[in-house]
Scaffold this active site. Structure first.
Site, PDB file in Angstrom:
ATOM      1  N   CYS A  30      19.621  20.205 -32.330  1.00  0.00           N
ATOM      2  CA  CYS A  30      18.971  18.981 -31.851  1.00  0.00           C
ATOM      3  C   CYS A  30      20.016  17.952 -31.480  1.00  0.00           C
ATOM      4  CB  CYS A  30      18.093  18.388 -32.946  1.00  0.00           C
ATOM      5  SG  CYS A  30      17.012  19.604 -33.664  1.00  0.00           S
ATOM      6  N   TYR A 169      12.151  32.469 -31.593  1.00  0.00           N
ATOM      7  CA  TYR A 169      12.692  31.691 -32.715  1.00  0.00           C
ATOM      8  C   TYR A 169      11.812  31.827 -33.949  1.00  0.00           C
ATOM      9  CZ  TYR A 169      14.064  27.204 -35.022  1.00  0.00           C
ATOM     10  OH  TYR A 169      14.465  26.231 -35.898  1.00  0.00           O
ATOM     11  N   HIS A 172      14.208  28.492 -40.015  1.00  0.00           N
ATOM     12  CA  HIS A 172      14.136  27.143 -40.594  1.00  0.00           C
ATOM     13  C   HIS A 172      12.797  26.786 -41.226  1.00  0.00           C
ATOM     14  CE1 HIS A 172      17.594  26.480 -37.655  1.00  0.00           C
ATOM     15  NE2 HIS A 172      18.100  26.301 -38.868  1.00  0.00           N
ATOM     16  N   ASP A 265      20.785  25.403 -43.889  1.00  0.00           N
ATOM     17  CA  ASP A 265      21.546  25.853 -42.732  1.00  0.00           C
ATOM     18  C   ASP A 265      22.672  24.869 -42.408  1.00  0.00           C
ATOM     19  OD1 ASP A 265      22.203  27.403 -40.529  1.00  0.00           O
ATOM     20  OD2 ASP A 265      20.704  26.496 -39.224  1.00  0.00           O
TER      21      ASP A 265
END
Ligand code: ADP
Ligand code: SF4
Length: 692
Positions: A30, A169, A172, A265
């Site tokens: 991001c 994806y 997360h 992460d």
């Protein structure tokens, strides 16, 4: 032809139908620029490609209004109207010979729907991740079919936008595909729930759909979390993490593997060192022949070579190291290793996303300014004014960065520092528990300055206003920092509190520099934290080392609430608890008497008394601007002394983060007029002209 031990990092790697020119891979991350600032986003990514990253990815990109993440500002590909903005990014990356990757995402119950007003979706009906009083809808078969269609549509649009690599994806704990994989989210009883194979079904189908849709010309990457660090309660790399990769081993063209959630992460250097994901991802290459990319805040080229040679990774993944130094690959290729601006693992960049603002970086002040202000991370041209001499007072992050940037722009600088060490607050704070890597802010700048004849560096040189006038250097820059207050003034108390004068108070500066060890108090050390960022908790850790009882008092509900933005809050609070620190939340200092501190509940004003042998207050800071005031008093003498301008930068102008001090120093080097008189900034305005 000369060879280098790092040549292996510059070998091309085939990823399905595409080939990346080297092993440097900017994984999706991001930026806080997202769909609202597409030109800023494109420029930011383009600079990475220019700096040598062979693959440059977008951030997660919403594929449908039911994945709306508002107010977060991620990528968006809801319909054809979103293609041009993403095309801009892909072209910016490809202009430098790199591959552009896009991370398609449906965020399941992690989406908000706050703008789209569409119900969010989940394998089974479940509350929103965000505390909103609405739930995610448990998907029926028609929803699953529709979702597969949206993913195909998005993949086709991504291909039209020009992307080379398209992600499926599942990471997360924030995507629908991962939610389907996890038994705690997926409580379905049909063929999409229950057994491992059933929970994997949708992932397998979407992967196949994506390949059918675009696999002829685009590489298909999977981003998967292989462990959640939750033990049996979550995905484990030795169990289901491995099973997933074994089951789909040859399906994608690339495996991008990491650990979940985001706070695991993207761990900070306070809690994890370079390579912290290796124990979890090391197995992946043994179960697939496809290329594997992984992350771990890698900044050391030797470590990168080891990872490739040992068969752990094919591609060196990086988010933060590519932010701190977009030119890291080129510097390795050109043998300029000392010039690498290493990430310090502070997660100020992450706070950009969490606060929904364009990202900033402590080490790289040009981040987020590539398009808005045209700042290039490697180039400062001195075309604003002719070459001049500058006297910079204060060798903290602001002063050092100003000096470095001015020299780069072709000026001469004298940098004077009062103490016997460079770095200001960075020198002091990087000696505290867990913060050693922060010293890189100083080290990189000092090394740069030491290479340049145009920089005269003086330690142990506390300058007075008369010293400055005697120097007679035209441009004077004050970067004298700020000091913690001792009178209790802060967010909670906007006026001084008498109690602080009635207690044995130790300043944070003293506490950080040996004061706690030398303190002869025999009772508890009380850290009073009205600041809410990292320092109070770090001082609590330091205080524990004295062997005395440590009490952490804060008006906030939790320890260090602002560190939610750097993904550290949970770890910090857990660490203090593990260290035996007594935490008293929701209380402010009310009264003090000798060695007794009276606290007041912030809601009820109910009082309680605690023993306090030493009070360390972190409330707020005052700018060290005495020098400025003195110089202003003697402004009439400036002309005769040859001083043309005096400018304050960094904490002595306005106390803030280290990142802000570096940015202020950099801004001064580029503009010379300083932060106060800034040229207009480029904005990404909506065109409301009638002919639009
Ligand atoms: P910033 O974050 O704005 O760079 P810091 O507090 O980290 O601020 O650094 C300020 C530096 O300025 C400190 O190292 C301090 O010793 C130095 N300093 C303060 N006053 C003077 C002075 N009069 N002469 C020289 N150096 C000074
Ligand atoms: Fe690294 Fe900190 Fe920059 Fe993020 S802000 S890239 S963690 S130095």
């Amino acid at each position: 032809m000369t060879t280098s031990p790092y040549d292996i990092l510059f070998e091309p790697v085939k990823i399905g139908p595409k080939t990346t020119r080297n092993r440097f891979y900017q994984v999706p991350h991001c930026t806080g620029m997202g769909h609202r600032y597409p030109q800023a986003e494109a420029a930011h990514r383009g600079v990475k490609a220019e700096g040598g990253w062979g693959v440059v990815s977008t951030q997660e990109t919403e594929i449908h209004p039911s994945s709306d993440l508002t107010p977060a500002n991620e990528g968006r590909l809801w319909d054809d109207g979103d293609i041009p903005a993403l095309q801009l990014m892909a072209e910016a990356v490809q202009a430098h010979g790199s591959l552009a990757a896009i991370q398609l995402a449906h965020n399941g119950h992690h989406a908000t729907g706050r703008y789209s007003r569409q119900p969010t979706l989940a394998p089974s009906s479940t509350p929103s991740d965000w505390g909103d009083p609405w739930q995610a809808r448990g998907m029926d078969k028609a929803d699953i079919k529709a979702f597969r269609g949206w993913h195909v549509d998005a993949a086709k649009r991504a291909k039209r936008a020009g992307f080379d690599i398209i992600y499926v994806y599942a990471g997360h704990d924030m995507t629908l595909l991962m939610h389907f994989l996890l038994a705690r989210h997926n409580r379905r009883s049909d063929e999409y729930g229950g057994s491992f194979e059933n929970r994997l079904r949708l992932f397998r189908e979407v992967l196949a759909d994506t390949r059918d849709a675009v696999g002829d010309s685009c590489a298909i990457a999977v981003r998967l979390a292989v462990d959640e660090l939750m033990g049996e309660a979550g995905l484990r790399h030795e169990v289901e993490g491995r099973d997933i990769i074994e089951a789909l081993a040859e399906e994608p063209d690339l495996w991008d593997v990491n650990i979940s959630d985001w706070s695991n992460d993207s761990q900070t250097s306070r809690f994890a060192k370079e390579g912290y994901q290796e124990p979890y991802t090391a197995f992946v290459k043994s179960v697939t022949t496809k290329p594997v990319v992984g992350v771990g805040r890698y900044t050391s080229p030797d470590t990168m070579v080891r990872l490739v040679k040992s068969g752990h990774l094919d591609l060196i993944g990086a988010a933060r190291p590519s932010i701190a130094d977009p030119f890291l690959p080129n510097k390795i290729r050109e043998g300029r290793l000392e010039e690498i601006r290493e990430c310090i693992g502070c997660n100020i960049c992450v706070s950009g996303d969490n606060l929904m603002m364009p990202m900033r970086c402590t080490q790289n002040p040009t981040v987020g300014e590539e398009w808005r202000r045209g700042w290039h991370p490697e180039v400062i041209t001195g075309d604003k004014i002719a070459s001049e001499r500058f006297l910079i007072v204060g060798g903290g992050p602001a002063g050092m960065e100003a000096a470095r940037g001015l020299v780069q722009a072709g000026h001469e600088v004298v940098l004077a520092e009062a103490s016997d060490a460079w770095g200001g607050r960075v020198a002091i704070e990087s000696a505290l528990p867990g913060l050693a890597e922060w010293g890189r802010v100083r080290d990189w700048r000092l090394w740069q300055l030491q290479q340049k004849d145009a920089a005269d560096l003086y330690l142990q040189s506390r300058l007075s206003s008369s010293d400055i006038l005697e120097y007679g250097i035209g441009q004077v820059v004050l970067a004298t920092g700020a000091s913690w207050r001792m009178d209790g003034v802060g967010r909670t108390h906007r006026l001084p509190v008498a109690a602080f004068g009635a207690l044995p108070v130790l300043s944070p500066e003293s506490a950080m520099q040996g004061g706690l060890e030398q303190d002869d108090g025999t009772g508890p050390i009380v850290i009073y934290d009205d600041d809410g960022f990292y320092l109070g908790s770090v001082l609590a850790e330091l205080a524990v080392q004295t062997g005395r009882e440590v009490v952490f008092v804060t008006p906030e509900a939790v320890v260090a609430p602002w560190t939610e933005n750097t993904l550290e809050q949970t770890r910090i609070q857990a660490r203090l608890i593990q260290l035996g620190v007594t935490i008293i939340p929701l209380h402010e200092v009310a009264e003090g008497d000798g060695s007794t501190l009276e606290l007041a509940c912030v809601y009820s004003d109910a009082r309680r008394q605690i023993p306090c042998a030493t009070l360390v207050p972190l409330t707020s800071r005052v700018p060290n601007d005495a020098l400025w005031s003195n110089l202003k008093e003697h402004e009439a003498d400036w002309d005769a002394a040859g001083v043309t301008a005096v400018t304050r930068i960094g904490d002595c102008y306005c106390p803030s983060t280290i990142a802000a001090a570096v940015h202020a120093g950099h801004e001064f080097a580029r503009t010379v007029t300083g932060a106060q008189i800034d040229p207009p900034r480029r904005g990404e305005r909506v065109d409301l002209s009638p002919e639009r």
